[in-house]
Design a protein around this motif. Structure first.
Motif, short mmCIF file in Angstrom:
data_model
loop_
_atom_site.label_atom_id
_atom_site.label_comp_id
_atom_site.label_asym_id
_atom_site.label_seq_id
_atom_site.Cartn_x
_atom_site.Cartn_y
_atom_site.Cartn_z
N ARG A 17 0.81 -1.21 0.00
CA ARG A 17 0.00 0.00 0.00
C ARG A 17 0.86 1.27 0.00
NH1 ARG A 17 -2.66 3.66 3.21
NH2 ARG A 17 -4.78 4.14 2.56
N HIS A 18 2.00 1.26 0.72
CA HIS A 18 2.83 2.46 0.80
C HIS A 18 3.44 2.82 -0.55
CE1 HIS A 18 4.98 -1.21 1.84
NE2 HIS A 18 6.08 -0.68 1.36
N TYR A 19 3.52 1.87 -1.48
CA TYR A 19 3.96 2.18 -2.84
C TYR A 19 2.78 2.55 -3.73
CZ TYR A 19 8.47 0.06 -1.67
OH TYR A 19 9.67 -0.21 -1.10
N MET A 20 1.71 1.79 -3.63
CA MET A 20 0.60 1.93 -4.58
C MET A 20 -0.20 3.20 -4.37
SD MET A 20 -0.70 -2.03 -4.79
CE MET A 20 -1.85 -1.63 -6.09
N THR A 21 -0.19 3.78 -3.18
CA THR A 21 -0.95 5.01 -2.96
C THR A 21 -0.28 6.23 -3.57
OG1 THR A 21 0.11 5.21 -0.79
CG2 THR A 21 -2.08 4.19 -0.86
N LYS A 22 1.00 6.16 -3.88
CA LYS A 22 1.72 7.32 -4.40
C LYS A 22 1.93 7.26 -5.91
CE LYS A 22 5.06 9.29 -2.35
NZ LYS A 22 4.38 10.56 -2.07
N TYR A 23 1.78 6.09 -6.51
CA TYR A 23 2.09 5.95 -7.92
C TYR A 23 0.95 5.22 -8.64
CZ TYR A 23 6.76 6.92 -6.16
OH TYR A 23 7.85 7.48 -5.54
N SER A 24 0.93 5.40 -9.96
CA SER A 24 0.02 4.62 -10.78
C SER A 24 0.55 3.19 -10.92
CB SER A 24 -0.13 5.26 -12.17
OG SER A 24 -0.69 6.55 -12.07
N VAL A 25 -0.36 2.24 -10.92
CA VAL A 25 0.02 0.83 -10.95
C VAL A 25 -0.56 0.19 -12.21
CG1 VAL A 25 -0.17 -1.38 -9.76
CG2 VAL A 25 0.06 0.73 -8.44
N LEU A 27 -1.55 -3.23 -13.78
CA LEU A 27 -1.87 -4.60 -13.41
C LEU A 27 -1.90 -5.45 -14.68
CD1 LEU A 27 -2.77 -6.74 -11.37
CD2 LEU A 27 -5.12 -6.01 -11.79
N ILE A 28 -0.94 -6.36 -14.77
CA ILE A 28 -0.84 -7.26 -15.93
C ILE A 28 -1.52 -8.56 -15.56
CG2 ILE A 28 0.74 -8.41 -17.53
CD1 ILE A 28 2.81 -6.28 -16.85
N SER A 29 -2.64 -8.86 -16.21
CA SER A 29 -3.42 -10.03 -15.82
C SER A 29 -4.35 -10.41 -16.96
CB SER A 29 -4.22 -9.73 -14.55
OG SER A 29 -5.07 -10.80 -14.22
N PRO A 33 -11.36 -12.39 -15.47
CA PRO A 33 -11.89 -12.11 -14.12
C PRO A 33 -12.22 -10.63 -13.91
CG PRO A 33 -10.00 -13.56 -14.00
CD PRO A 33 -10.06 -13.07 -15.41
N LEU A 34 -11.40 -9.74 -14.49
CA LEU A 34 -11.68 -8.31 -14.33
C LEU A 34 -12.99 -7.93 -15.02
CD1 LEU A 34 -8.13 -6.81 -14.95
CD2 LEU A 34 -9.23 -7.32 -12.78
N ASP A 58 -4.78 3.91 -8.00
CA ASP A 58 -4.81 4.28 -9.42
C ASP A 58 -4.27 3.10 -10.22
OD1 ASP A 58 -4.94 5.55 -11.83
OD2 ASP A 58 -3.17 6.81 -11.49
N ILE A 59 -5.14 2.16 -10.54
CA ILE A 59 -4.74 0.90 -11.17
C ILE A 59 -5.16 0.93 -12.64
CG2 ILE A 59 -4.99 -1.61 -11.14
CD1 ILE A 59 -5.60 -1.44 -8.18
N HIS A 60 -4.19 0.63 -13.51
CA HIS A 60 -4.45 0.52 -14.95
C HIS A 60 -4.30 -0.94 -15.35
CE1 HIS A 60 -4.24 4.92 -15.39
NE2 HIS A 60 -3.25 4.85 -14.50
#
Length: 289
Positions: A17-25, A27-29, A33-34, A58-60
């Motif tokens: 969480r400490h990384y993902m809240t500051k940067y865009s992520v 998600l390769i999947s 399911p999405l 901020d998940i792409h």
């Protein structure tokens, strides 16, 4: 299987969480399911709760083009832990043959991050138990982004710089935030991260005292040390006898009269009238002990 996908996804966001809240992520999947999650007209139960937990990031979503990235995840999924043991993500010290304890200086360091900023703290402890604290607020410009790794590197370098300034050549270094002994360094880092000190201000070294008795007992000791009379002697004498202390000025008498209105005598005992109407028993040094 869909719920397992999302459970793993939510678990990963909690750990990072400490990384993902500051940067865009990204998600390769697989998008199957999405697509199921977002195409459902009404989600209920666990899937809905997990979706709410993921909204803050901020998940792409990116289509998976290679299976190499899922090798580690597939390996962990094929070897689950069933006996309830806690997951230890620290690397084993396989290359450590001997651990030797150095009797000398110890250095504890830690970093902290919150909504106010970033701070780092270092605590040096000598062989005789002397504590030397040092803490710094990290106020980097936009050209120098702050990450957790950078915070850890900076605090370790700060500690090494301090030891070189003191001429220390041998010491033990501890940087694990989970150690009980590292609470001092963690507190220093948290303090530095939450306060904004002007550049021209000078902050003197911290002085932390230890008291074994409450503050009012210390005040009683100081007041009764000189003449042996209880601290409330002058207040007690005025409503009972109308007497003022010797060598008092008109201002002192006025102050004593105003102060005495907050006290009441019942029998031989002096009480102070509190704001809620309760009577507080005035104690001398012996009674307080």
């Amino acid at each position: 299987m869909i719920e397992r996908y999302y459970l793993a996804w939510v678990w990963a966001t909690r750990r990072l969480r400490h990384y993902m809240t500051k940067y865009s992520v990204h998600l390769i999947s697989h998008l199957g399911p999405l697509r199921y999650l977002f195409d459902m007209p009404a989600l209920v139960g666990r899937l809905m709760r997990w979706l709410v937990l993921l909204i803050e990031f901020d998940i792409h979503y990116v289509t998976q083009k290679s299976i190499r990235g899922s090798i580690v995840a597939d390996h962990l999924a094929s070897l689950p832990v069933f006996d309830g043991r806690a997951i230890d993500d620290d690397l084993p010290d396989e290359d450590v043959a001997v651990v030797t304890s150095l009797l000398g200086w110890c250095m504890y360091f830690d970093g902290a991050a919150n909504h106010s900023g970033y701070g780092i703290g270092v605590l040096l402890i000598s062989l005789h138990g002397d504590h030397i604290p040092r803490f710094v607020r990290l106020a980097f410009s936009d050209g120098h982004p702050v990450t957790n790794n950078i915070v850890e590197y900076d605090v370790c370098i700060l500690g090494l710089e301090t030891t070189l300034e003191l001429g220390i050549r041998q010491m033990e270094v501890f940087g694990d935030s989970n150690m009980t002994q590292n609470q001092f360094a963690d507190a220093l880092a948290t303090l530095a991260s939450m306060i904004d000190i002007p550049a021209e201000a000078t902050v003197h070294p911290l002085l932390i005292e230890s008291r074994s008795i409450p503050a009012y007992c210390c005040l009683i000791d100081e007041a009764e040390f000189d003449n042996g009379l209880p601290w409330y002697h002058d207040i007690y004498q005025f409503p009972r006898l109308g007497a003022y202390p010797e060598a008092t000025t008109a201002k002192d008498k006025r102050t004593l009269r105003q102060l005495a209105t907050r006290f009441v005598i019942c029998g031989e005992t002096l009480y102070r009238r509190s704001v809620d109407g309760m009577f507080l028993w005035c104690l001398d040094h012996t009674s307080a002990d």
